[in-house]
Write an enzyme that holds these catalytic residues in place. Structure first.
Site, mmCIF file in Angstrom:
data_model
loop_
_atom_site.group_PDB
_atom_site.id
_atom_site.type_symbol
_atom_site.label_atom_id
_atom_site.label_comp_id
_atom_site.label_asym_id
_atom_site.label_seq_id
_atom_site.Cartn_x
_atom_site.Cartn_y
_atom_site.Cartn_z
ATOM 1 N N HIS A 1 1.419 6.726 15.429
ATOM 2 C CA HIS A 1 1.526 6.083 14.110
ATOM 3 C C HIS A 1 2.980 5.763 13.772
ATOM 4 O O HIS A 1 3.325 4.654 13.389
ATOM 5 C CB HIS A 1 0.908 6.999 13.054
ATOM 6 C CG HIS A 1 1.305 6.693 11.644
ATOM 7 N ND1 HIS A 1 0.916 5.541 10.999
ATOM 8 C CD2 HIS A 1 2.055 7.386 10.741
ATOM 9 C CE1 HIS A 1 1.403 5.544 9.759
ATOM 10 N NE2 HIS A 1 2.107 6.642 9.586
ATOM 11 N N PHE A 2 3.857 6.748 13.959
ATOM 12 C CA PHE A 2 5.221 6.440 13.499
ATOM 13 C C PHE A 2 6.015 5.611 14.501
ATOM 14 O O PHE A 2 7.040 5.030 14.141
ATOM 15 C CB PHE A 2 5.963 7.669 12.940
ATOM 16 C CG PHE A 2 6.329 8.769 13.890
ATOM 17 C CD1 PHE A 2 7.307 8.617 14.836
ATOM 18 C CD2 PHE A 2 5.730 10.018 13.759
ATOM 19 C CE1 PHE A 2 7.675 9.653 15.657
ATOM 20 C CE2 PHE A 2 6.088 11.066 14.582
ATOM 21 C CZ PHE A 2 7.061 10.878 15.532
ATOM 22 N N HIS A 3 5.503 5.517 15.741
ATOM 23 C CA HIS A 3 6.176 4.558 16.630
ATOM 24 C C HIS A 3 5.776 3.124 16.291
ATOM 25 O O HIS A 3 6.520 2.184 16.569
ATOM 26 C CB HIS A 3 5.924 4.906 18.103
ATOM 27 C CG HIS A 3 6.856 5.990 18.573
ATOM 28 N ND1 HIS A 3 6.601 7.315 18.380
ATOM 29 C CD2 HIS A 3 8.079 5.930 19.181
ATOM 30 C CE1 HIS A 3 7.608 8.046 18.849
ATOM 31 N NE2 HIS A 3 8.525 7.226 19.345
ATOM 32 N N TYR B 1 9.890 5.493 3.340
ATOM 33 C CA TYR B 1 10.033 4.255 2.554
ATOM 34 C C TYR B 1 11.492 3.851 2.421
ATOM 35 O O TYR B 1 11.800 2.677 2.252
ATOM 36 C CB TYR B 1 9.336 4.396 1.194
ATOM 37 C CG TYR B 1 7.860 4.559 1.400
ATOM 38 C CD1 TYR B 1 7.107 3.531 1.970
ATOM 39 C CD2 TYR B 1 7.230 5.755 1.129
ATOM 40 C CE1 TYR B 1 5.771 3.687 2.248
ATOM 41 C CE2 TYR B 1 5.879 5.922 1.408
ATOM 42 C CZ TYR B 1 5.159 4.886 1.967
ATOM 43 O OH TYR B 1 3.827 5.043 2.258
ATOM 44 N N ARG C 1 0.879 17.107 19.569
ATOM 45 C CA ARG C 1 2.206 16.504 19.498
ATOM 46 C C ARG C 1 3.249 17.625 19.534
ATOM 47 O O ARG C 1 2.906 18.789 19.562
ATOM 48 C CB ARG C 1 2.365 15.680 18.216
ATOM 49 C CG ARG C 1 2.341 16.507 16.961
ATOM 50 C CD ARG C 1 2.542 15.692 15.686
ATOM 51 N NE ARG C 1 3.918 15.273 15.515
ATOM 52 C CZ ARG C 1 4.486 15.033 14.326
ATOM 53 N NH1 ARG C 1 3.790 15.181 13.209
ATOM 54 N NH2 ARG C 1 5.729 14.645 14.230
ATOM 55 N N ARG C 2 4.515 17.247 19.523
ATOM 56 C CA ARG C 2 5.640 18.193 19.528
ATOM 57 C C ARG C 2 5.523 19.202 20.669
ATOM 58 O O ARG C 2 5.865 20.366 20.520
ATOM 59 C CB ARG C 2 5.692 19.015 18.228
ATOM 60 C CG ARG C 2 5.867 18.248 16.938
ATOM 61 C CD ARG C 2 6.195 19.233 15.833
ATOM 62 N NE ARG C 2 6.397 18.572 14.566
ATOM 63 C CZ ARG C 2 5.483 18.579 13.579
ATOM 64 N NH1 ARG C 2 4.329 19.185 13.741
ATOM 65 N NH2 ARG C 2 5.760 17.966 12.453
ATOM 66 N N HIS D 1 8.399 12.254 3.019
ATOM 67 C CA HIS D 1 7.614 11.026 2.889
ATOM 68 C C HIS D 1 8.407 9.869 2.288
ATOM 69 O O HIS D 1 8.435 8.781 2.857
ATOM 70 C CB HIS D 1 6.264 11.209 2.222
ATOM 71 C CG HIS D 1 5.424 10.006 2.499
ATOM 72 N ND1 HIS D 1 4.866 9.753 3.732
ATOM 73 C CD2 HIS D 1 5.161 8.925 1.750
ATOM 74 C CE1 HIS D 1 4.278 8.581 3.715
ATOM 75 N NE2 HIS D 1 4.434 8.053 2.529
#
Ligand code: HAS
Length: 536
Positions: free
Chosen positions: A357-359, A210, A422-423, A206
């Site tokens: 989300h992470f794209h 950041y 996913r994955r 996580h």
């Protein structure tokens, strides 16, 4: 510049893999020559999530430190050592993946086992990045000695926080790789404690996000104001938000493990509360950006409630690309808050919503800001200039990226809500009825992904132009000054012992009891599993 070269080569290779993935998931394409989907997915995740980001960030950190606190020849030599250790590690990892001996995805979850060289290579990348961090800290230390009583320049302060965050976080991944994965993959340990390995990974995983985000924030706080002809709204607010990131980005890894059995619900709850705390510095950043835009606009004579909006330099790609990144972070960040909410996490966990989300966050907010930085940083480093033509191409690139990502990430979010995992490679899941709902969105994903790949080709072209062919000249390194009437920055911001002390205390609070519980009450460890079966 050497770090940036590696970053852009990674962008091209990783992007190509992404294109192949969306094709496969459309159900209309099969990979040739027996290439395995999960091998391609591992290249994509490792090269974009770990290689591109880390190299770009370390290169950017060095450039910021060189400009603000300076770099000696000796430090430069150690920085080269960091670079080469990282390159050796990267090559080792890359070779194992390309040989099909490490198709374990970028999270390398046990009990999937990769070749030992994969883990050793990753460990070297981390060690190299630590060396780079040590150089940065030494740069600040020497500057402070030469400037007693002065506050550390804002950007150097921010780099120090980001390298601290990275160092403390990567101790977790170093521990699991050295103590668990390497002995287990070499056959010295028969089994691995899966829950311990995942917990240590997410202790790192996580804050990793950041570590990607903060360099973008450095540009938002200290570079964007200069580009739009304004000043930094508040030096203290910017420092405070970075300090809060140091406190709250590490003790929150459990929000990636909310459905993980074996972790006490009370501690999941506590880490979720801490996760909501880590949204605060982002909200402070949003506030600060609005303030900068508005004050600058009003000073230029644009009145009314939204009049100031018009003054923004929409035709300057150095502003436009990061601005679109900011916009993308509004839905991206909101999605993060949904993920962090325990009950809603149960709906989206392990679905392709998370990929959506992470794209939005890393592949749009962070990447478009990194591109925005590249437009001035690369010509600055290579002694060239950003021409009007490249600027225009950059605007087109940003628009192409935005269209591609909106389609692809939007399709991923919707599919995730419909339950698509996913994955995973393309599958009809034995003709399951629910699957038919996904198919259209998988096609949309392929269309969005193809547009994005055009964006990557454009960006790589722009990179080559800026690095080798743009006209010789001097490109500005834009660093803004603070507003004249801003409150002076309090001296206690430099109290590093206090910041590190609070960070360690929060980590010990959030992790000690659940970690002891995990170790004491572990199920039996797991023997290794290979993918493809019998390959290793
Ligand atoms: Fe996340 C999963 C929660 C932020 C990346 N995240 C992931 C994964 C990645 C990732 C890579 O709680 C997948 C990992 C894997 O492989 O399994 N995420 C959050 C939360 C935030 C958050 C609470 N994530 C990020 C950022 C990332 C990133 C940033 C990369 C850079 N995430 C999660 C959770 C999961 C997760 C769960 C696990 C899901 C699962 O079950 O597997 C927060 O930090 C978000 C706070 C952000 C805001 C937005 C502030 C808005 C700003 C823009 C201002 C705009 C301006 C322009 C000024 C509150 C600052 C305005 C102009 C106008 C004209 C309007």
């Amino acid at each position: 510049m050497s770090f940036i070269y590696v970053a852009f080569i990674s962008l091209f290779i990783g992007g190509l893999m992404g294109l192949l993935q969306v094709f496969v998931r459309s159900g209309r394409f099969t990979l040739p020559w027996g290439i395995d989907y999960y091998q391609v997915l591992t290249v994509h995740g490792v090269i974009l999530g770990l290689v591109l980001t880390t190299y770009f960030i370390i290169g950017f950190h060095f450039s910021l430190m060189g400009k603000t606190v300076g770099i000696s020849d000796k430090q430069r030599k150690v920085a080269w050592l960091a670079f080469w250790v990282m390159v050796i590690g990267t090559v080792m990892t890359a070779v194992t993946i390309l040989l099909g001996k490490a198709s374990v995805l970028y999270t390398f979850y046990a009990p999937l086992k990769a070749h030992p060289v994969f883990y050793i290579g990753l460990a070297l990348v981390v060690v190299g990045s630590w060396v780079a961090g040590f150089v940065n800290w030494r740069q600040v230390y020497l500057w402070k000695k030469a400037h007693p009583g002065e506050k550390t320049p804002l950007l150097a302060f921010m780099v120090t926080i980001n390298t601290l965050l990275w160092f403390i976080a990567s101790l977790g991944v170093a521990a699991t790789v050295l103590i668990q994965f390497i002995p287990w993959s070499l056959g010295y340990a028969e089994t691995i404690n899966v829950l311990v390995s995942r917990t240590l990974f997410w202790y790192f995983g996580h804050p990793l996000v950041y570590f990607w985000l903060l360099p973008a924030y450095m540009a938002w706080y200290a570079v964007i104001p200069k580009i739009i002809g304004g000043k930094i709204f508040s030096d203290s607010l910017a420092r405070m938000s970075f300090v809060l990131f140091l406190f709250f980005s590490i003790p929150v890894g459990f929000h990636h493990q909310l459905v993980e059995p074996g972790i006490d619900a009370t501690w999941k709850f506590i880490q979720v509360v801490l996760t909501f705390m880590v949204a605060i510095p982002s909200l402070m950043t949003a506030f600060s950006m609005f303030a900068t835009f508005e004050i600058t606009g009003r000073r230029k004579g644009f009145g009314g409630l939204f009049g100031w909006f018009k003054h923004l330099p929409w035709k300057d790609v150095r502003f436009f690309a990061p601005f679109v990144g900011m916009l993308a972070f509004i839905p991206g960040g909101a999605g993060g808050l949904i993920n962090a909410s325990h009950q809603m996490n149960a709906v989206i966990h392990n679905t392709i919503w998370v990929t959506g989300h992470f794209h939005l966050t890393v592949a749009t907010t962070v990447m478009l800001t990194f591109f925005g930085i590249s437009y001035w940083l690369i010509p600055h480093l290579t002694g060239r200039t950003l021409t009007k033509k490249i600027n225009k191409l950059g605007i087109i690139q940003t628009i192409v990226w935005t269209i591609g990502m909106t389609i692809m990430s939007g399709a991923m979010h919707i599919q995730g809500l419909l339950g698509a995992p996913r994955r995973s490679s393309y599958s009809e899941y034995g003709g399951g009825e629910q699957v038919t709902e996904w198919i259209g969105y998988q096609m949309a994903q392929a269309i969005g992904g193809t547009i994005l790949f055009i964006g990557i080709i454009l960006m790589v072209y722009i990179f080559v132009k800026l690095a080798f062919f743009a006209p010789k000249g001097e490109e500005e390194f834009p660093i803004a000054e603070e507003e004249e009437d801003a409150e002076p920055t309090p001296k206690w911001f430099e109290n590093w012992k206090l910041w590190i002390g609070i960070t360690v205390a929060l980590i010990l609070f959030a992790y000690t009891i659940p970690f002891v519980d995990i170790i004491q009450n572990s199920p039996p460890g797991s023997v290794p599993f290979d993918w493809p079966i019998g390959n290793n």
